[in-house]
Structure formats: structure tokens, C-alpha cells
Design an enzyme around this catalytic site. Structure first.
Site, short mmCIF file in Angstrom:
data_model
loop_
_atom_site.label_atom_id
_atom_site.label_comp_id
_atom_site.label_asym_id
_atom_site.label_seq_id
_atom_site.Cartn_x
_atom_site.Cartn_y
_atom_site.Cartn_z
N CYS A 135 5.04 18.10 -4.52
CA CYS A 135 3.74 17.45 -4.77
C CYS A 135 2.62 18.36 -4.27
O CYS A 135 1.61 18.58 -4.96
CB CYS A 135 3.62 16.13 -4.03
SG CYS A 135 4.82 14.91 -4.51
N ASN A 192 2.58 21.53 -3.79
CA ASN A 192 2.44 22.76 -4.57
C ASN A 192 1.53 22.55 -5.77
O ASN A 192 0.72 23.42 -6.11
CB ASN A 192 3.83 23.19 -5.04
CG ASN A 192 4.02 24.67 -4.86
OD1 ASN A 192 3.43 25.28 -3.97
ND2 ASN A 192 4.82 25.26 -5.72
N ARG A 196 -38.24 32.15 -5.52
CA ARG A 196 -38.88 32.14 -4.20
C ARG A 196 -39.51 33.50 -3.89
O ARG A 196 -38.82 34.52 -3.90
CB ARG A 196 -37.83 31.79 -3.14
CG ARG A 196 -38.24 31.99 -1.72
CD ARG A 196 -39.19 30.95 -1.24
NE ARG A 196 -39.42 31.05 0.20
CZ ARG A 196 -40.53 30.62 0.79
NH1 ARG A 196 -41.49 30.09 0.08
NH2 ARG A 196 -40.67 30.72 2.09
N GLY A 211 -32.64 29.79 2.95
CA GLY A 211 -33.37 29.59 4.20
C GLY A 211 -33.28 28.14 4.65
O GLY A 211 -32.23 27.52 4.56
N GLY A 212 -34.43 27.61 5.11
CA GLY A 212 -34.45 26.22 5.58
C GLY A 212 -34.05 25.24 4.50
O GLY A 212 -33.37 24.24 4.77
N GLU A 219 -4.30 20.32 2.34
CA GLU A 219 -3.37 21.01 1.41
C GLU A 219 -2.85 22.31 2.02
O GLU A 219 -2.73 23.33 1.34
CB GLU A 219 -4.03 21.27 0.06
CG GLU A 219 -4.42 20.02 -0.69
CD GLU A 219 -3.24 19.13 -1.02
OE1 GLU A 219 -2.09 19.60 -0.91
OE2 GLU A 219 -3.48 17.96 -1.36
N THR A 276 -3.31 24.23 5.92
CA THR A 276 -4.46 24.88 6.54
C THR A 276 -4.47 26.38 6.21
O THR A 276 -3.44 26.94 5.82
CB THR A 276 -4.44 24.72 8.07
OG1 THR A 276 -3.28 25.39 8.58
CG2 THR A 276 -4.41 23.24 8.49
#
Ligand SMILES: Cc1cc2nc3c(=O)[nH]c(=O)nc-3n(C[C@H](O)[C@H](O)[C@H](O)COP(=O)(O)OP(=O)(O)OC[C@H]3O[C@@H](n4cnc5c(N)ncnc54)[C@H](O)[C@@H]3O)c2cc1C
Length: 224
Positions: free
Chosen positions: A78, A80, A108, A179-180, A203, A205
Site C-alpha cells: 500500500c 509503495n 515587484r 519577501g514579507g 509515507e 520519512t
């Protein structure tokens, strides 16, 4: 722990150690002794609920046991399939981030020039385009192997590890270009970035897929 849709599902598929090895069970969630507790305060994958499942003296008829599946083969088969899909899904998130960052960087302006016109921004955009393209080629190659029924779990690990890792790196880099503005939900990047943190972990680590590849290369398992 960490079971997606655990509080809304009518049945849970539970893989458990038995005297007969690992077996799969179809558990109706209204079975006495079964409970699910929603995990709150998530800052990732907030569109779906995630739950802790508790099985306390749950009793099931023999018919609840999945026939013909013994050992880790069932759950791993499953996984995989899901991991293969993740090699593609992560790239969709990365592509949206890159598209957003590119559009933003052209619009920008700083010092009367678009930030896309500065070399450091172009370096970021070019590097991310390379990684996205490499990830796509890897996913495409794995898809072709799968079509030929020739794909191995270790190859799926390569795809999941690389594409989740690089998509997350792309999302972070794109966020810096905004940016922000990169930290608000006005743009999709931080949402993808936070979601990719879960994908980096579930799934298999990043570390587990690294060890699977390490074992394939060396023949030496380093899991414990
Ligand atoms: C939003 C979300 C949804 C999820 N949905 C599901 C689901 O539907 N079904 C399901 O079954 N699971 C689901 N998971 C669970 C997910 O697969 C696990 O969180 C993941 O496998 C990590 O397990 P853990 O959280 O117990 O971390 P741990 O096992 O505690 O690991 C913590 C860290 O230690 C590292 N580590 C652990 N052992 C070793 C080792 N031997 N060598 C080296 N490093 C090691 C890990 O790689 C990780 O970096 C979900 C998780 C999340 C976050």
C-alpha cells in the site's frame, strides 16, 4: 497516531502483530473499544483531519481479517503505491510556488527594476527550474518503469525522498523571493511549504528513505 481522516472514517484498516505474524483487519469505527481523537493545532495539512486511534479490548469476528496477506508485504505494498504518487504530487506544489515567485519577481520593483532583473534572483529561479525539471524527469522515468511492472521499492524511495526534499527546498526559496509577502496566505507558497513539511515526514520519512537507499547500495541495514 497521525491517521488521516481517522475521526470521519467508517472503517479503519489496522495492521497488527498476531501469533500468525502481521495481519490486516477491517475495523468498523463503531466497534466497542474503538475511539478516535482529533489532533488539534496543526500548522500543516489543515484541510484534512488527523487523528489518534485507540483500540481498547476491541473484539472482531474472524471475517474482519484480510485474507491472503501475511507479513509486512501487505502494508508495504500500500505504502509503495502512495509514495509513488507523492513523487508527482510534491512537484505540483513546487511548480505552483515557482510560478508564483516568477510572476511576483517580474512585477515587484526595487530601485526602479523588477527584482527578477537582479542576478541573485535569477540564480534562485534558474536553480529551482533545474531541480523541478530533474524531479519531473525522475518521476516520469519511475512512471514508465511502473507501466512496465519493473519498478522496485528502492526506486520509489529515490523518487519520494528527492522530490519531497527538493519541493520543500523550492518552496522555501520561493518564499524568500516574495519577501514579507511570502509569509501570508495571500499567496499559496507558505501553505505549500507547511504542507510539504508533512509530506517530508509521512509515507516514509526523509531519513527512512535515505536508509533504504543506503541498504540497497551497501547491503547493510542501518535502521537500528
Ligand atoms: C499530517 C500527517 C498525516 C499522516 N497520515 C497518516 C495516515 O493516514 N496513516 C498512517 O499510517 N500514518 C500517517 N502519518 C504518520 C507518518 O507516517 C509518521 O508521522 C511518520 O512515519 C513518522 O513517524 P513518527 O511521527 O512516529 O516519528 P518518529 O518515528 O518518532 O521519528 C522522528 C524522527 O526520527 C527519525 N528516526 C526514527 N527512527 C529512526 C531510525 N531508526 N534511524 C534514523 N532516524 C530515525 C525519523 O526519520 C524522524 O526524523 C501522518 C503524519 C502526518 C504528519
Amino acid at each position: 497516531m497521525w491517521i488521516t481522516n481517522g475521526t470521519v472514517a467508517d472503517v479503519a484498516i489496522v495492521w497488527a502483530q498476531t501469533d500468525d505474524g502481521i495481519r490486516g483487519f477491517v475495523v468498523p469505527t463503531d466497534t466497542p473499544g474503538f475511539s478516535a481523537r482529533e489532533i488539534h493545532k496543526k500548522l500543516s495539512l489543515r484541510a484534512s483531519v488527523t487523528a489518534e486511534l485507540v483500540l481498547d479490548n476491541v473484539r472482531l469476528p474472524a471475517s474482519a481479517m484480510l485474507p491472503g496477506v501475511r507479513g509486512l508485504k501487505g502494508p508495504l505494498a500500500c505504502l509503495n503505491e502512495a509514495r509513488f504518487g507523492i513523487a508527482f504530487g510534491t512537484l505540483g506544489a513546487a511548480r505552483d510556488c515557482l510560478h508564483t515567485a516568477l510572476t511576483y519577481a517580474i512585477d515587484r520593483e526595487q530601485f526602479d527594476r523588477p527584482i527578477a532583473g537582479y542576478q541573485m534572483t535569477q540564480q534562485k529561479l534558474a536553480d529551482m527550474t533545474l531541480e523541478l525539471g530533474k524531479g519531473m524527469l525522475l518521476a516520469l522515468h519511475l512512471g514508465r518503469l511502473k507501466d512496465q511492472h519493473a519498478i522496485t521499492p528502492e526506486q520509489v524511495s529515490l523518487g519520494k525522498l528527492n522530490n519531497a526534499r527538493e519541493a520543500l527546498a523550492i518552496a522555501r526559496e520561493c518564499r524568500s523571493i516574495l519577501g514579507g509577502n511570502g509569509i501570508t496566505l495571500e499567496y499559496p507558497i507558505i501553505r505549500h511549504m507547511n504542507n510539504l513539511e508533512s509530506v517530508f515526514t509521512y509515507e516514509g520519512t526523509n531519513e527512512m528513505h535515505t536508509l533504504i537507499i543506503g541498504q540497497a547500495l551497501t547491503g547493510l541495514p542501518a535502521f537500528r
